[in-house]
Scaffold this motif. Structure first.
Motif, mmCIF file in Angstrom:
data_model
loop_
_atom_site.group_PDB
_atom_site.id
_atom_site.type_symbol
_atom_site.label_atom_id
_atom_site.label_comp_id
_atom_site.label_asym_id
_atom_site.label_seq_id
_atom_site.Cartn_x
_atom_site.Cartn_y
_atom_site.Cartn_z
ATOM 1 N N ARG A 1 6.088 40.193 16.841
ATOM 2 C CA ARG A 1 7.179 39.452 17.470
ATOM 3 C C ARG A 1 8.092 38.772 16.470
ATOM 4 O O ARG A 1 9.284 38.588 16.723
ATOM 5 C CB ARG A 1 6.610 38.392 18.429
ATOM 6 C CG ARG A 1 5.749 38.971 19.543
ATOM 7 C CD ARG A 1 6.543 39.886 20.458
ATOM 8 N NE ARG A 1 7.637 39.174 21.090
ATOM 9 C CZ ARG A 1 7.524 38.452 22.195
ATOM 10 N NH1 ARG A 1 6.349 38.362 22.810
ATOM 11 N NH2 ARG A 1 8.575 37.843 22.725
ATOM 12 N N TYR A 2 7.548 38.344 15.357
ATOM 13 C CA TYR A 2 8.347 37.674 14.334
ATOM 14 C C TYR A 2 7.588 37.703 13.011
ATOM 15 O O TYR A 2 6.369 37.892 12.975
ATOM 16 C CB TYR A 2 8.675 36.234 14.735
ATOM 17 C CG TYR A 2 7.481 35.418 15.171
ATOM 18 C CD1 TYR A 2 6.665 34.765 14.249
ATOM 19 C CD2 TYR A 2 7.151 35.316 16.525
ATOM 20 C CE1 TYR A 2 5.569 34.034 14.652
ATOM 21 C CE2 TYR A 2 6.043 34.580 16.936
ATOM 22 C CZ TYR A 2 5.256 33.940 15.988
ATOM 23 O OH TYR A 2 4.160 33.220 16.396
ATOM 24 N N PHE A 3 8.330 37.511 11.907
ATOM 25 C CA PHE A 3 7.718 37.501 10.592
ATOM 26 C C PHE A 3 6.834 36.255 10.443
ATOM 27 O O PHE A 3 7.099 35.219 11.058
ATOM 28 C CB PHE A 3 8.790 37.520 9.500
ATOM 29 C CG PHE A 3 9.558 38.813 9.439
ATOM 30 C CD1 PHE A 3 8.892 40.012 9.284
ATOM 31 C CD2 PHE A 3 10.941 38.828 9.526
ATOM 32 C CE1 PHE A 3 9.592 41.212 9.224
ATOM 33 C CE2 PHE A 3 11.649 40.011 9.466
ATOM 34 C CZ PHE A 3 10.969 41.211 9.313
ATOM 35 N N ALA A 4 5.811 36.356 9.597
ATOM 36 C CA ALA A 4 4.842 35.271 9.440
ATOM 37 C C ALA A 4 5.478 33.988 8.917
ATOM 38 O O ALA A 4 4.983 32.892 9.177
ATOM 39 C CB ALA A 4 3.722 35.719 8.499
ATOM 40 N N TYR A 5 6.570 34.103 8.199
ATOM 41 C CA TYR A 5 7.217 32.922 7.617
ATOM 42 C C TYR A 5 8.271 32.308 8.555
ATOM 43 O O TYR A 5 8.958 31.363 8.187
ATOM 44 C CB TYR A 5 7.856 33.270 6.274
ATOM 45 C CG TYR A 5 8.766 34.489 6.318
ATOM 46 C CD1 TYR A 5 10.093 34.387 6.692
ATOM 47 C CD2 TYR A 5 8.274 35.750 5.989
ATOM 48 C CE1 TYR A 5 10.922 35.500 6.747
ATOM 49 C CE2 TYR A 5 9.088 36.872 6.031
ATOM 50 C CZ TYR A 5 10.402 36.738 6.403
ATOM 51 O OH TYR A 5 11.213 37.848 6.450
ATOM 52 N N ASN B 1 9.408 30.333 12.044
ATOM 53 C CA ASN B 1 8.937 29.407 13.079
ATOM 54 C C ASN B 1 9.663 29.732 14.380
ATOM 55 O O ASN B 1 10.842 29.422 14.539
ATOM 56 C CB ASN B 1 9.225 27.956 12.665
ATOM 57 C CG ASN B 1 8.820 26.963 13.754
ATOM 58 O OD1 ASN B 1 8.159 27.328 14.733
ATOM 59 N ND2 ASN B 1 9.225 25.714 13.591
ATOM 60 N N PRO B 2 8.978 30.365 15.333
ATOM 61 C CA PRO B 2 9.658 30.753 16.579
ATOM 62 C C PRO B 2 10.058 29.555 17.433
ATOM 63 O O PRO B 2 10.884 29.689 18.342
ATOM 64 C CB PRO B 2 8.610 31.612 17.289
ATOM 65 C CG PRO B 2 7.300 31.106 16.773
ATOM 66 C CD PRO B 2 7.552 30.744 15.329
ATOM 67 N N ASP B 3 9.491 28.395 17.134
ATOM 68 C CA ASP B 3 9.803 27.185 17.912
ATOM 69 C C ASP B 3 10.755 26.254 17.170
ATOM 70 O O ASP B 3 10.863 25.071 17.505
ATOM 71 C CB ASP B 3 8.504 26.435 18.239
ATOM 72 C CG ASP B 3 7.550 27.277 19.067
ATOM 73 O OD1 ASP B 3 8.033 27.963 19.991
ATOM 74 O OD2 ASP B 3 6.340 27.273 18.777
ATOM 75 N N ALA B 4 11.438 26.783 16.162
ATOM 76 C CA ALA B 4 12.379 25.962 15.400
ATOM 77 C C ALA B 4 13.507 25.473 16.305
ATOM 78 O O ALA B 4 13.897 26.165 17.251
ATOM 79 C CB ALA B 4 12.958 26.771 14.246
#
Length: 259
Positions: free
Chosen positions: A80-84, A86-89
């Motif tokens: 879903r997103y790269f490890a680095y 923050n999807p909740d930014a």
């Protein structure tokens, strides 16, 4: 700008290298670290290419969610997103990006045009950030790219044909869908009328074609450059309808439509 996430070509037959005989080339009085690394890297590079060539023709075409020049991809197809990231930014605010390199007619010191893809004028540095590409690089692994405007790519056994499968949800800034015709137009206009840098980079791209609205096909010359598939995957994609209304080669100071 809407973001959805962010093989030297061996034409002809590919030989499977025997590891022992290959490494024996580097044997001698002194086995250096450089020789060991060189032998291991070359063997590792040939192994997946030989496997991919089995079967020949269209039957051996494979589909992948990303491209890598060094072994397996770090992220799986459904990440879903790269490890680095923050999807909740927090959303909103101002983002300042460092401009570390220039391409096209961009100039660090001044500008008189927002069209950076042609020879004419001094382009505003950083304008390439307003365009998306078929795939995007990962910041935590070397020479790897994952689907952005394209959800996946199908690769022929001879590495001369790449079929990029576009995301149906991909949109330009004005809300219009990104189609294979837009992608083909982008490569043809860069190759034929773009800045000499782009023309040189795309010299071995022999055809930019469409298969319906959702598949863009890139065909390469047999003597293609090593990383041409990565170059194609990273090129900016333009709106065909927008640029056919405008003069793609002129100096312009109004906002250029991106993604």
């Amino acid at each position: 700008m809407r973001l959805f996430g962010r093989f030297r070509s061996f034409a002809g037959s590919i030989r499977v290298v025997d590891l022992a005989s290959f490494l024996s080339r580097f044997s001698g009085p002194v086995m250096t670290r450089r020789a060991v690394l060189k032998g291991a890297a070359t063997t590792a590079a040939l192994w997946p290419l030989a496997a991919l060539a089995q079967g020949g023709g269209q039957a051996a075409e494979i589909e992948t969610h990303g491209l890598s020049s060094f072994g397996e991809l770090l992220y799986p197809p459904d990440f879903r997103y790269f490890a680095y990231v923050n999807p909740d930014a927090p959303k909103g605010g101002r983002l300042t990006m460092q401009i570390r390199s220039l391409t096209g007619n961009q100039n660090f010191d001044t500008f008189n045009t927002l069209n950076i893809f042609v020879l004419q004028g001094d382009g505003a540095a950083g304008m390439d950030m307003t365009f998306d590409s078929l795939m995007a690089s990962s910041a935590d692994e070397p020479s790897s790219m994952y689907g952005l405007l394209a959800r996946a790519v199908r690769i022929s056994a001879d590495k001369l044909t790449y079929r990029f499968l576009l995301r149906p949800e991909a949109r330009f800034h004005d809300g219009t869908p990104v189609t294979a015709a837009d992608v083909a137009f982008s490569f043809n206009v860069l190759k034929e009328r773009g800045h000499p840098i782009y023309q040189a980079l795309l010299d071995k791209l022999v055809a930019a074609e469409t298969e319906g609205e959702g598949t863009f096909v890139a065909r390469f010359a047999p003597d293609r450059t090593r990383d041409l598939h990565l170059v194609v995957a990273s090129m900016p994609i333009f709106s065909k309808a927008y640029w056919e209304r405008e003069n793609a080669e002129k100096i312009r100071t109004d906002a250029v439509q991106g993604l």
